[in-house]
Design an enzyme around this catalytic site. Structure first.
Site, mmCIF file in Angstrom:
data_model
loop_
_atom_site.group_PDB
_atom_site.id
_atom_site.type_symbol
_atom_site.label_atom_id
_atom_site.label_comp_id
_atom_site.label_asym_id
_atom_site.label_seq_id
_atom_site.Cartn_x
_atom_site.Cartn_y
_atom_site.Cartn_z
ATOM 1 N N ASN A 7 1.300 -0.951 -0.242
ATOM 2 C CA ASN A 7 -0.158 0.274 -0.160
ATOM 3 C C ASN A 7 1.196 1.005 0.249
ATOM 4 O OD1 ASN A 7 -1.399 2.226 0.279
ATOM 5 N ND2 ASN A 7 -2.685 1.165 2.854
ATOM 6 N N LYS A 14 3.599 0.385 3.566
ATOM 7 C CA LYS A 14 2.491 -0.381 4.091
ATOM 8 C C LYS A 14 2.683 -1.740 3.666
ATOM 9 C CE LYS A 14 -0.494 3.021 6.734
ATOM 10 N NZ LYS A 14 -1.482 2.994 6.806
ATOM 11 N N ARG A 111 -2.695 -2.210 -3.672
ATOM 12 C CA ARG A 111 -3.327 -0.725 -3.187
ATOM 13 C C ARG A 111 -3.700 0.092 -4.279
ATOM 14 N NH1 ARG A 111 -4.964 2.682 1.349
ATOM 15 N NH2 ARG A 111 -7.291 3.630 1.003
ATOM 16 N N HIS A 200 -12.293 4.129 -0.350
ATOM 17 C CA HIS A 200 -12.225 3.065 0.781
ATOM 18 C C HIS A 200 -13.527 1.714 0.530
ATOM 19 C CE1 HIS A 200 -11.526 6.881 3.967
ATOM 20 N NE2 HIS A 200 -10.894 5.738 3.939
ATOM 21 N N HIS A 228 -16.533 4.502 7.672
ATOM 22 C CA HIS A 228 -15.292 4.421 7.875
ATOM 23 C C HIS A 228 -14.607 5.723 8.365
ATOM 24 C CE1 HIS A 228 -11.180 2.372 6.743
ATOM 25 N NE2 HIS A 228 -10.748 3.904 6.534
ATOM 26 N N ILE A 229 -14.294 5.701 9.840
ATOM 27 C CA ILE A 229 -13.796 6.815 9.804
ATOM 28 C C ILE A 229 -11.854 6.659 11.120
ATOM 29 C CG2 ILE A 229 -14.064 8.684 11.686
ATOM 30 C CD1 ILE A 229 -17.394 7.704 12.227
ATOM 31 N N GLY A 230 -10.950 7.405 10.159
ATOM 32 C CA GLY A 230 -10.345 7.192 10.495
ATOM 33 C C GLY A 230 -9.207 8.743 10.284
ATOM 34 N N ASN A 231 -8.323 8.521 9.492
ATOM 35 C CA ASN A 231 -7.725 9.898 9.460
ATOM 36 C C ASN A 231 -8.174 10.368 8.023
ATOM 37 O OD1 ASN A 231 -5.448 12.105 9.397
ATOM 38 N ND2 ASN A 231 -4.732 10.842 8.303
ATOM 39 N N GLY A 232 -8.620 9.371 6.661
ATOM 40 C CA GLY A 232 -9.553 9.883 6.385
ATOM 41 C C GLY A 232 -10.933 9.105 6.587
ATOM 42 N N ARG A 261 -8.198 17.182 5.770
ATOM 43 C CA ARG A 261 -9.569 17.565 4.661
ATOM 44 C C ARG A 261 -10.798 17.912 4.818
ATOM 45 N NH1 ARG A 261 -8.906 11.431 2.542
ATOM 46 N NH2 ARG A 261 -6.763 11.446 1.459
ATOM 47 N N ARG A 304 -7.748 12.245 16.665
ATOM 48 C CA ARG A 304 -9.079 12.479 17.132
ATOM 49 C C ARG A 304 -8.797 12.014 19.106
ATOM 50 N NH1 ARG A 304 -9.361 12.149 12.610
ATOM 51 N NH2 ARG A 304 -10.752 12.122 11.516
ATOM 52 N N ARG A 305 -7.338 11.097 18.871
ATOM 53 C CA ARG A 305 -7.389 11.033 20.529
ATOM 54 C C ARG A 305 -6.532 12.420 20.804
ATOM 55 N NH1 ARG A 305 -3.889 6.316 18.463
ATOM 56 N NH2 ARG A 305 -2.903 7.412 16.878
ATOM 57 N N GLU A 419 -9.130 -5.144 5.051
ATOM 58 C CA GLU A 419 -8.727 -3.945 3.763
ATOM 59 C C GLU A 419 -7.702 -5.408 3.579
ATOM 60 O OE1 GLU A 419 -8.461 -0.414 5.282
ATOM 61 O OE2 GLU A 419 -9.122 -0.324 2.839
#
Ligand code: ADP
Length: 455
Positions: A7, A14, A111, A200, A228-232, A261, A304-305, A419
């Site tokens: 990826n 990754k 990917r 995603h 799907h809530i991650g960085n993106g 974003r 978000r942490r 994924e």
């Protein structure tokens, strides 16, 4: 059959290395700071449940890696080619080695972010596919170039190994035209390919099939909203097991508020700021992608942490330090804006679907933040979505859980995404000649007896 998944991002790579016969991840890791100097690899060999002596668990004789080992090594990677070379060297030599010879790699799965309209399912990579990806660079200028660099480097380094491309856009090719066409001059769609594609896709596919399995139904019988809530971040409306709408568009910039974003904004803003500030269009584009969203609102944090750690529930815009980057007020505002917009997408997709059997939270934030889940769904009781606050707060990390109240008409699942599982099954099927696009393919993870991987 051993499959390497890659990826490639702009400055990171990754990877994971999976033994499909043993159903086991042999190694995974990341190369960071590619092209920017100071590159290094972090390589992990996961501990199998039953710790067997090194070299007897799928690796060849002479392989050294011990279960549960993590290694780190500096190695300059001016391009993705050196990074892939570093991954291959780490898999075969030194303390982290899990195979004795590169000939043990059966296939490489890449990917690829944007497949455009023509590439609607995973494909074996040949020259024509690489050309097709190059033609799509204008649709995904931030994402497809590193993906192509990875594909080309892997083909050069492993010329005899089949290479597969798995597209983030593929799951969404079932969207109806009224969901993907922008209300713009129609010629822009016909001539320039300007339409909504969505991203995603492998994650929405995986969690939607898992949700159907948890409901005890066939994918064709379920309607779902997957978040799907991650960085993106993106939302997807799934009707009868297939994607019928999603929040990202031509690029991953549209839709939900993300780490950096903006998500949905009035398009006039892009024009207006070039008049009010000394900014070129390319700079505005970069700011919308890299310095907006949660980072733009807090002025300091995208993770978000960090934002959650700096919130004070009673913070207001009248506070002395309200305008300071990272202030309690700006952190609170960022998460309020993010969760409010998430809630609006849930409402919109509930309207689009008519009936929602389950809502799914996944990715870094969705899986790990009970606060964000609770704030997103608060007030949706009228739509039949009721969260059990205790179950939500106590949801064990890394497990599939239903955090809905008994009385909720809609189940609320937290499902860790996987994924790579999609990459691997698509690759095995392409090599076997049994592959079909996502709406027709039966994955192992949609079957009732499937046990999700924990590594
Ligand atoms: P991506 O693959 O898009 O980089 P991930 O799905 O790995 O992102 O999610 C990363 C994000 O998840 C982090 O930026 C962080 O904001 C968020 N995250 C991780 N753990 C938590 C947590 N416990 N609480 C809130 N947010 C979290």
């Amino acid at each position: 059959m051993k499959i390497l998944t890659l990826n490639c991002g702009s400055s990171s790579l990754k990877y994971s290395f999976f033994d499909a016969a043993e159903e086991r991840t042999l190694a995974r890791g990341i190369v960071e700071r590619i092209t920017i100097g100071g590159s290094f690899i972090t390589h992990r060999v996961p501990a199998p449940e039953d710790e067997r002596p090194a070299g007897t668990s799928g690796g060849a004789v002479g392989v050294k890696a011990r279960a549960g080992l993590t290694t780190r090594r500096m190695y300059e990677c001016p391009t993705h080619k050196e990074a892939i070379d570093l991954v291959l060297a780490t898999l075969t030599k030194g303390d982290g080695a899990v195979i004795a010879d590169l000939a043990e790699i059966s296939a490489v799965a890449h990917r690829v972010v944007h497949g455009g309209e023509a590439l609607t399912g995973s494909v074996m990579v040949d020259d024509a596919v690489v050309d097709a990806l190059r033609e799509r660079i204008s649709l995904a200028p931030l994402h497809n170039p590193p993906n192509i660099a990875g594909v080309e480097a892997a083909r050069a380094l492993l010329p005899d190994v089949p290479q597969v491309a798995v597209f983030d856009t593929a799951f969404h090719y079932t969207m109806p035209d009224y969901a993907y066409v922008y209300p713009l001059p129609y010629e822009w769609y016909c001539d320039l390919g300007l339409r909504r594609y969505g991203f995603h896709g492998t994650s929405h596919l995986y969690v939607s099939r898992r949700a159907a399995a948890l409901l005890g139904r066939e994918p064709a019988d379920v309607n779902l909203i997957t978040l799907h809530i991650g960085n993106g971040a993106s939302a997807c409306a799934v009707r009868g097991g297939v994607s019928v709408d999603t929040s990202m568009g031509l690029t991953p910039l549209e839709g939900l508020v993300m780490g950096t974003r903006s998500g949905d904004i009035d398009p006039a803003i892009s024009f207006q700021v070039t008049k009010d500030l000394p900014l070129a269009p390319q700079e505005v584009y970069t700011i919308l992608n890299r310095r907006s969203g949660v980072l733009g609102l807090t002025g300091k944090y995208a993770d978000r942490r960090d934002v959650l750690a700096h919130i004070k529930p009673d913070a207001t815009s009248a506070d002395d330090d309200a305008e300071e980057p990272g202030s309690a007020y700006r952190c609170k505002l960022a998460l309020e804006v993010e969760c409010y917009r998430l809630k609006k997408y849930v409402g919109a997709y509930a309207a689009a679907l008519g009936r929602v059997d389950a809502l799914v939270f996944t990715a870094g934030v969705g899986e790990n933040s009970p606060e964000m889940r609770a704030w997103t769904l608060r007030g949706l009781e009228g739509l039949g979505i009721i969260v059990d606050e205790e179950k939500n707060a106590d949801a064990p990390r890394g497990e599939e859980v239903d955090v809905a109240a008994e009385a909720s008409a809609t189940r609320v699942f937290v499902i860790p995404t996987d994924e790579e599982r999609v990459f691997i099954e698509d690759t095995v099927a392409l090599l076997d000649g049994t592959y079909a696009p996502p709406d027709r393919f039966v994955y192992s993870f949609q079957k009732p007896d499937y046990t999700p991987r924990l590594d």
